[in-house]
Motif scaffolding. Structure first.
Motif, PDB file in Angstrom:
ATOM      1  N   ILE A  33      41.717  12.952  65.760  1.00 26.96           N
ATOM      2  CA  ILE A  33      41.248  11.566  65.793  1.00 26.96           C
ATOM      3  C   ILE A  33      39.726  11.428  65.764  1.00 26.96           C
ATOM      4  O   ILE A  33      39.223  10.306  65.819  1.00 26.96           O
ATOM      5  N   VAL A  34      38.990  12.515  65.672  1.00 30.07           N
ATOM      6  CA  VAL A  34      37.528  12.489  65.672  1.00 30.07           C
ATOM      7  C   VAL A  34      37.019  13.297  64.483  1.00 30.07           C
ATOM      8  O   VAL A  34      37.606  14.320  64.130  1.00 30.07           O
ATOM      9  N   ALA A  35      35.910  12.864  63.881  1.00 32.96           N
ATOM     10  CA  ALA A  35      35.374  13.556  62.709  1.00 32.96           C
ATOM     11  C   ALA A  35      34.722  14.895  63.052  1.00 32.96           C
ATOM     12  O   ALA A  35      34.809  15.844  62.280  1.00 32.96           O
ATOM     13  N   ALA A  36      34.066  14.975  64.199  1.00 27.81           N
ATOM     14  CA  ALA A  36      33.320  16.184  64.553  1.00 27.81           C
ATOM     15  C   ALA A  36      34.244  17.343  64.914  1.00 27.81           C
ATOM     16  O   ALA A  36      35.339  17.140  65.420  1.00 27.81           O
ATOM     17  N   ASN A  37      33.770  18.551  64.657  1.00 24.69           N
ATOM     18  CA  ASN A  37      34.406  19.790  65.102  1.00 24.69           C
ATOM     19  C   ASN A  37      35.765  20.053  64.445  1.00 24.69           C
ATOM     20  O   ASN A  37      36.148  19.375  63.506  1.00 24.69           O
ATOM     21  N   THR A  38      36.481  21.044  64.948  1.00 22.53           N
ATOM     22  CA  THR A  38      37.715  21.520  64.321  1.00 22.53           C
ATOM     23  C   THR A  38      38.870  21.531  65.309  1.00 22.53           C
ATOM     24  O   THR A  38      38.694  21.860  66.472  1.00 22.53           O
ATOM     25  N   MET A  39      40.034  21.170  64.817  1.00 22.03           N
ATOM     26  CA  MET A  39      41.289  21.327  65.567  1.00 22.03           C
ATOM     27  C   MET A  39      42.010  22.519  64.941  1.00 22.03           C
ATOM     28  O   MET A  39      42.274  22.529  63.735  1.00 22.03           O
ATOM     29  N   THR A  40      42.311  23.537  65.749  1.00 23.82           N
ATOM     30  CA  THR A  40      43.044  24.707  65.263  1.00 23.82           C
ATOM     31  C   THR A  40      44.388  24.764  65.963  1.00 23.82           C
ATOM     32  O   THR A  40      44.454  24.696  67.192  1.00 23.82           O
ATOM     33  N   ILE A  41      45.449  24.875  65.182  1.00 26.81           N
ATOM     34  CA  ILE A  41      46.814  24.921  65.721  1.00 26.81           C
ATOM     35  C   ILE A  41      47.278  26.371  65.676  1.00 26.81           C
ATOM     36  O   ILE A  41      47.265  26.999  64.609  1.00 26.81           O
ATOM     37  N   VAL A  42      47.684  26.890  66.842  1.00 32.60           N
ATOM     38  CA  VAL A  42      48.077  28.294  66.956  1.00 32.60           C
ATOM     39  C   VAL A  42      49.476  28.385  67.571  1.00 32.60           C
ATOM     40  O   VAL A  42      49.698  27.877  68.674  1.00 32.60           O
ATOM     41  N   PRO A  43      50.422  29.015  66.887  1.00 33.73           N
ATOM     42  CA  PRO A  43      51.760  29.176  67.461  1.00 33.73           C
ATOM     43  C   PRO A  43      51.788  30.278  68.519  1.00 33.73           C
ATOM     44  O   PRO A  43      50.923  31.149  68.545  1.00 33.73           O
ATOM     45  N   ALA A  44      52.787  30.221  69.370  1.00 32.70           N
ATOM     46  CA  ALA A  44      52.944  31.212  70.448  1.00 32.70           C
ATOM     47  C   ALA A  44      53.583  32.496  69.932  1.00 32.70           C
ATOM     48  O   ALA A  44      54.331  32.500  68.950  1.00 32.70           O
ATOM     49  N   GLY A  45      53.269  33.587  70.625  1.00 36.28           N
ATOM     50  CA  GLY A  45      53.902  34.871  70.338  1.00 36.28           C
ATOM     51  C   GLY A  45      53.766  35.290  68.895  1.00 36.28           C
ATOM     52  O   GLY A  45      52.701  35.201  68.302  1.00 36.28           O
ATOM     53  N   ALA A  46      54.868  35.730  68.307  1.00 33.72           N
ATOM     54  CA  ALA A  46      54.884  36.186  66.919  1.00 33.72           C
ATOM     55  C   ALA A  46      55.213  35.062  65.935  1.00 33.72           C
ATOM     56  O   ALA A  46      55.341  35.302  64.736  1.00 33.72           O
ATOM     57  N   ASP A  47      55.355  33.825  66.435  1.00 37.55           N
ATOM     58  CA  ASP A  47      55.638  32.689  65.563  1.00 37.55           C
ATOM     59  C   ASP A  47      54.505  32.484  64.561  1.00 37.55           C
ATOM     60  O   ASP A  47      53.362  32.880  64.813  1.00 37.55           O
ATOM     61  N   THR A  48      54.825  31.850  63.447  1.00 37.79           N
ATOM     62  CA  THR A  48      53.827  31.472  62.447  1.00 37.79           C
ATOM     63  C   THR A  48      53.992  29.992  62.127  1.00 37.79           C
ATOM     64  O   THR A  48      54.967  29.359  62.541  1.00 37.79           O
ATOM     65  N   ILE A  49      53.042  29.466  61.364  1.00 39.22           N
ATOM     66  CA  ILE A  49      53.149  28.098  60.844  1.00 39.22           C
ATOM     67  C   ILE A  49      53.179  28.223  59.328  1.00 39.22           C
ATOM     68  O   ILE A  49      52.147  28.551  58.713  1.00 39.22           O
ATOM     69  N   SER A  50      54.326  28.025  58.742  1.00 41.63           N
ATOM     70  CA  SER A  50      54.509  28.213  57.296  1.00 41.63           C
ATOM     71  C   SER A  50      53.925  29.544  56.846  1.00 41.63           C
ATOM     72  O   SER A  50      53.242  29.642  55.828  1.00 41.63           O
TER      73      SER A  50
END
Length: 80
Positions: A33-50
């Motif tokens: 919701i904010v322009a500044a900086n970065t949002m990084t999404i990290v899955p738990a354990g050995a999971d991946t995101i696509s």
């Protein structure tokens, strides 16, 4: 654990969102919701995101819709 929409405010700095272990069928929306900086999404354990170890978002109002499947998360949609 029960939230399904996460509004991520990166005003104070970059944020890492640590996902829980993927439970088959759970869906989440993450919105930067904010322009500044970065949002990084990290899955738990050995999971991946696509298939990736993480997803970085730098553009304000980007939303990522993900769903848990066996072995991780998949991106259902990404809106900029």
């Amino acid at each position: 654990p029960s939230d399904d929409i996460l509004l991520v405010d990166t005003t104070a700095g970059s944020i890492t969102v640590n996902l829980p272990l993927a439970k088959n069928g759970r869906e989440l929306w993450l919105v930067k919701i904010v322009a500044a900086n970065t949002m990084t999404i990290v899955p738990a354990g050995a999971d991946t995101i696509s298939g990736a170890a993480s997803v970085a978002v730098t553009i304000r109002w980007t939303s990522i819709h993900i769903k848990a499947i066996k072995g991780g998360w998949i991106i259902l949609s990404r809106y900029l």
